[in-house]
Scaffold this active site. Sequence first.
Site, PDB file in Angstrom:
ATOM      1  N   GLU A 107      33.653 -18.526  18.715  1.00 37.51           N
ATOM      2  CA  GLU A 107      34.951 -17.991  18.298  1.00 37.51           C
ATOM      3  C   GLU A 107      35.564 -17.083  19.363  1.00 37.51           C
ATOM      4  O   GLU A 107      36.528 -16.356  19.085  1.00 37.51           O
ATOM      5  CB  GLU A 107      34.798 -17.214  16.988  1.00 37.51           C
ATOM      6  CG  GLU A 107      34.172 -17.993  15.840  1.00 37.51           C
ATOM      7  CD  GLU A 107      35.030 -19.135  15.307  1.00 37.51           C
ATOM      8  OE1 GLU A 107      36.008 -19.506  15.974  1.00 37.51           O
ATOM      9  OE2 GLU A 107      34.689 -19.659  14.230  1.00 37.51           O
TER      10      GLU A 107
ATOM     11  N   HIS B 209      35.664 -10.455  13.659  1.00 42.65           N
ATOM     12  CA  HIS B 209      35.861 -11.689  12.899  1.00 42.65           C
ATOM     13  C   HIS B 209      34.719 -11.802  11.906  1.00 42.65           C
ATOM     14  O   HIS B 209      33.544 -11.785  12.297  1.00 42.65           O
ATOM     15  CB  HIS B 209      35.882 -12.902  13.824  1.00 42.65           C
ATOM     16  CG  HIS B 209      35.763 -14.213  13.092  1.00 42.65           C
ATOM     17  ND1 HIS B 209      36.560 -14.540  12.024  1.00 42.65           N
ATOM     18  CD2 HIS B 209      34.918 -15.267  13.268  1.00 42.65           C
ATOM     19  CE1 HIS B 209      36.216 -15.743  11.571  1.00 42.65           C
ATOM     20  NE2 HIS B 209      35.215 -16.209  12.305  1.00 42.65           N
TER      21      HIS B 209
ATOM     22  N   HIS C 189      33.262 -13.476   7.873  1.00 41.49           N
ATOM     23  CA  HIS C 189      33.385 -14.417   6.762  1.00 41.49           C
ATOM     24  C   HIS C 189      33.120 -13.660   5.467  1.00 41.49           C
ATOM     25  O   HIS C 189      32.327 -14.101   4.633  1.00 41.49           O
ATOM     26  CB  HIS C 189      32.389 -15.563   6.917  1.00 41.49           C
ATOM     27  CG  HIS C 189      32.505 -16.315   8.201  1.00 41.49           C
ATOM     28  ND1 HIS C 189      31.531 -17.190   8.644  1.00 41.49           N
ATOM     29  CD2 HIS C 189      33.483 -16.338   9.145  1.00 41.49           C
ATOM     30  CE1 HIS C 189      31.900 -17.720   9.800  1.00 41.49           C
ATOM     31  NE2 HIS C 189      33.077 -17.207  10.131  1.00 41.49           N
TER      32      HIS C 189
ATOM     33  N   TYR D 130      47.317   1.362   0.705  1.00 44.56           N
ATOM     34  CA  TYR D 130      46.322   1.431   1.775  1.00 44.56           C
ATOM     35  C   TYR D 130      46.305   0.159   2.615  1.00 44.56           C
ATOM     36  O   TYR D 130      46.099   0.199   3.824  1.00 44.56           O
ATOM     37  CB  TYR D 130      44.941   1.717   1.183  1.00 44.56           C
ATOM     38  CG  TYR D 130      44.989   2.892   0.246  1.00 44.56           C
ATOM     39  CD1 TYR D 130      45.149   4.184   0.739  1.00 44.56           C
ATOM     40  CD2 TYR D 130      44.950   2.705  -1.137  1.00 44.56           C
ATOM     41  CE1 TYR D 130      45.240   5.264  -0.121  1.00 44.56           C
ATOM     42  CE2 TYR D 130      45.046   3.785  -2.005  1.00 44.56           C
ATOM     43  CZ  TYR D 130      45.192   5.058  -1.487  1.00 44.56           C
ATOM     44  OH  TYR D 130      45.306   6.121  -2.341  1.00 44.56           O
TER      45      TYR D 130
ATOM     46  N   HIS E  93      38.243 -20.087   5.908  1.00 42.85           N
ATOM     47  CA  HIS E  93      37.310 -19.672   6.954  1.00 42.85           C
ATOM     48  C   HIS E  93      36.945 -18.194   6.882  1.00 42.85           C
ATOM     49  O   HIS E  93      35.774 -17.847   6.741  1.00 42.85           O
ATOM     50  CB  HIS E  93      37.958 -20.007   8.306  1.00 42.85           C
ATOM     51  CG  HIS E  93      37.107 -19.746   9.498  1.00 42.85           C
ATOM     52  ND1 HIS E  93      37.355 -20.330  10.728  1.00 42.85           N
ATOM     53  CD2 HIS E  93      36.030 -18.955   9.701  1.00 42.85           C
ATOM     54  CE1 HIS E  93      36.466 -19.931  11.611  1.00 42.85           C
ATOM     55  NE2 HIS E  93      35.642 -19.078  11.011  1.00 42.85           N
TER      56      HIS E  93
END
Length: 224
Positions: free
Chosen positions: A81, A100, A102, A127, A167
Site C-alpha cells: 500500500e 492506513h 482495516h 469531533y 477496504h
Amino acid sequence: MSVSTDPAAQVTDPVAALIAAGRELVEAGLSPGSSGNVSVRDGDRVLISGTGTSLGRLTPDGIAEVSLDGTHLGGARSSKETPLHTAFYQREDGYRAVVHVHSPHAVALACLAPWAAHNAVPPLTPYFVMRVGQAPLLPYRHPGDPALGDDLLAAPWPLRAALLANHGAVVAGASLDEAVDRATELEEACRIALLTAGSERHELAPGNIRELADRWGSPWTPEP
C-alpha cells in the site's frame, strides 16, 4: 536500521515513533492481524512498515525506506500500500505521517453508499468535523493496486482522510500522533454512523459544520 538509545533522540526518532504508533493502533483495536500500515516522512525519504508486518510487533528490521515516489531505498520489503502513503505526501507537503487501517467500523461503512460525494461519513458529531473533516469514499481497487494512490491524488476535494471502498481507511497528519488520533476519531465516527443507521438521526446543520470547520481549519466542502 537501528533505533537510537539516547532517550532525548528517541523523541524525534522516526523508527521509534513508527513502532510506538503501530502498537497504539493495535491496542486501540484498529489494526487486526497483520493488516494496516504506517509511515512517516523524514525529509526526502519515507519510512513505512514492511509488507505482512503486524503493527503490534513492528521492529526496526520490519521497516522499509522509500523515496517520495515509492522507489525502494533499503530495509524491509515495503508495504504493497506504499502508493497510498506517497500519494498523501505528494498531495500536500505539510503531511508528515500516514496511517492506513482495516478498522472494523471504517471497513463496514466503506461497504455502504457514501453520505455525499465529498464525504462518506454523516456529520453526526462536532469531533468528526473538528478532528478529521470530510472523508470521501474512494473507488474500489484490489489491495496493493497502485491506482489507489492515483485516486487519492485525483480526489477533487481538500481532505486529510478517506475511506477506501470495501477496504478500510487512510488518514494523514502533520505528525504520527496526529494521524493516529485522526484514524481513531474516524473509526469512532463510522461506529456512530452504523449505530444510528436506519434511525431518525439528527445531523449537524450546515451552518454548524461551517463554523466548526472554519474554527478548526478542517477540510469541508459545502453541499451544492
